[in-house]
Design an enzyme around this catalytic site. Structure first.
Site, PDB file in Angstrom:
ATOM      1  N   GLU A 113       0.752  -1.165   0.010  1.00  0.00           N
ATOM      2  CA  GLU A 113       0.025   0.004   0.057  1.00  0.00           C
ATOM      3  C   GLU A 113       0.949   1.321  -0.122  1.00  0.00           C
ATOM      4  O   GLU A 113       0.484   2.252  -0.613  1.00  0.00           O
ATOM      5  CB  GLU A 113      -0.928  -0.007   1.059  1.00  0.00           C
ATOM      6  CG  GLU A 113      -2.238  -0.963   1.173  1.00  0.00           C
ATOM      7  CD  GLU A 113      -1.657  -2.544   1.303  1.00  0.00           C
ATOM      8  OE1 GLU A 113      -2.522  -3.324   0.751  1.00  0.00           O
ATOM      9  OE2 GLU A 113      -0.715  -2.485   1.866  1.00  0.00           O
ATOM     10  N   HIS A 127      -9.960  -6.382   8.571  1.00  0.00           N
ATOM     11  CA  HIS A 127     -10.945  -6.305   7.390  1.00  0.00           C
ATOM     12  C   HIS A 127     -12.305  -5.780   7.639  1.00  0.00           C
ATOM     13  O   HIS A 127     -13.026  -5.532   6.753  1.00  0.00           O
ATOM     14  CB  HIS A 127     -11.303  -7.896   6.816  1.00  0.00           C
ATOM     15  CG  HIS A 127     -10.223  -8.537   6.290  1.00  0.00           C
ATOM     16  ND1 HIS A 127      -9.049  -8.896   6.951  1.00  0.00           N
ATOM     17  CD2 HIS A 127     -10.007  -8.797   4.826  1.00  0.00           C
ATOM     18  CE1 HIS A 127      -8.316  -9.477   5.984  1.00  0.00           C
ATOM     19  NE2 HIS A 127      -8.657  -9.384   4.845  1.00  0.00           N
TER      20      HIS A 127
END
Length: 327
Positions: free
Chosen positions: A63, A132
Site C-alpha cells: 500500500e 478487514h
C-alpha cells in the site's frame, strides 16, 4: 434526459469510475487485484477490459508503494484513483497519506496540487477476519489537507466517485462495504449535490440523528421505529467527514433541541466527539439535552461471531434517543 436506473452501491461506484475515465484520459486506477479480477468486491469489474492495462493497473501487494506512486503520477498531471483492498490495509500507507499527500499543496504554498483519490472499503458486519472491518475515519479527519467522503446510497456513490476524482485536493472515499449490495435509483443525468454538504434524509421536529456511511439505513430505521411511539426524528446523512457541514447540523439541532450521533467507529476518540463538542459550542442554549454519541466499544474489532454486539444497531440508537428524551 436520461431515466433513473436501479443499481447496487458497488455497481454505482463502477459506473462512476467508468464515466470519469471516459471523460478524462488522465484518470487511471491502481490497486491490488483490481484489473483482471475486478477487485475483491468486483467494484472495478470490466474496466481493465474496456480501458486497458495501462489505465487499470494491478499493483504489487504494497500500500505504501501504491499511494507513493500515485503522488508521483499526480505531480506529472495524472488523476490516479487508488483502491485499498480493505480498510485495515490502509495503515502501511499512513505515512504517504498523512505526511506527503495531505501536505504537498501547503508545502508548496499552493503551487502544486495532488488530485489523488483513495477508495477504501470500510466498516464491519461482513463476517471477516482481523484487519478487514475497521472504521479509520478519525485518523484521517484529524489530518489537515485531506477531504473525506462516504456515500450511503447508490446515487451518492455514483456522483461522489466522480466529484472526488475531479477535486484538486486529495480525497479519501470511504465505501461502506456491507452496503455494496444495497440497491437504489441513480440519476446519471442529474449532477449530484455538493458532496461536502450534509443532507436531511428525513425531516423531524423532536430530535436529530446524525449518521454516515453504513449506519445511515440503521438511523432511518430508528426514526421509523421512533415514529411508532409518536416521536418525530430528523435523520441527517453527514456525507462529508472532512470538511463537516456544521451549518446544516446546527440548523437542525436548533429546531429539534436534541441530537444523537451514530457511527461504526469506537466512540472514544471518534469523529462524533468533535461534532458533539462543536454543536454544543454553537447551539448550547437551544439544546434540551446533551448531544449523545453511539458508536463501537473501545476495543479491537472482534471476531465475526460477536461483531453484531460490537457494531451499533437499531436498539442502541433508540436507547440513546430514549436517554435524550429523558432529560
Amino acid at each position: 434526459m436520461t431515466e433513473p436506473t436501479t443499481l447496487t452501491l458497488g455497481r454505482a461506484v463502477n459506473s462512476g469510475l467508468r464515466r470519469a475515465m471516459e471523460e478524462d484520459p488522465k484518470v487511471l486506477l491502481m490497486g491490488e487485484d483490481i484489473g483482471s479480477l475486478g477487485g475483491v468486491y468486483r467494484v472495478t469489474e470490466g474496466l481493465k477490459k474496456d480501458f486497458g492495462a495501462h489505465r487499470v493497473l494491478d499493483t504489487p501487494l504494497g500500500e505504501a508503494g501504491i499511494v507513493g506512486t500515485a503522488v508521483g503520477l499526480a505531480l506529472r498531471g495524472y488523476r490516479p484513483v487508488c483502491e485499498i483492498q480493505f480498510d485495515g490495509f490502509t495503515f502501511p500507507a499512513f505515512n504517504q497519506i498523512t505526511t506527503q499527500l495531505a501536505k504537498m499543496h501547503n508545502r508548496t504554498a499552493g503551487d502544486v496540487s495532488v488530485p489523488v483519490t483513495i477508495r477504501i472499503p470500510y466498516g464491519g458486519l461482513i463476517g471477516s477476519v482481523e484487519h478487514h472491518s475497521e472504521s479509520p475515519e478519525a485518523y484521517f479527519a484529524h489530518t489537515a489537507g485531506l477531504r473525506i467522503l462516504t456515500p450511503s446510497s447508490p446515487q451518492d456513490a455514483y456522483w461522489m466517485t466522480q466529484q472526488a476524482i475531479a477535486c484538486e485536493d486529495p480525497v479519501i472515499v470511504l465505501e461502506p462495504k456491507r452496503r455494496y449490495w444495497l440497491k437504489g435509483e441513480v440519476d446519471t443525468g442529474r449532477p449530484g449535490t455538493d458532496p461536502f454538504s450534509a443532507q436531511v434524509l428525513r425531516p423531524g421536529e423532536d430530535a436529530t440523528v446524525v449518521a454516515w456511511g453504513p449506519l445511515v439505513p440503521v438511523a432511518l430505521a430508528a426514526a421509523e421505529a421512533a415514529a411508532e411511539d409518536g416521536r418525530s426524528v430528523e435523520v441527517i446523512d453527514l456525507r462529508s467527514l472532512s470538511p463537516v457541514d456544521f451549518d446544516t447540523l446546527e440548523d437542525s439541532v436548533r429546531r429539534t433541541g436534541r441530537m444523537v450521533i451514530a457511527h461504526e467507529a469506537p466512540t472514544f476518540g471518534g469523529l462524533g466527539g468533535e461534532i458533539a463538542a462543536r454543536l454544543t459550542e454553537r447551539a448550547f442554549y437551544a439544546l434540551e439535552a446533551p448531544v449523545l454519541r453511539v458508536g463501537a466499544f473501545h476495543l479491537p474489532y472482534p471476531v465475526a461471531a460477536v461483531e453484531d454486539q460490537y457494531v451499533p444497531d437499531l436498539d442502541r440508537i433508540l436507547e440513546a434517543l430514549d436517554r435524550s428524551f429523558a432529560y
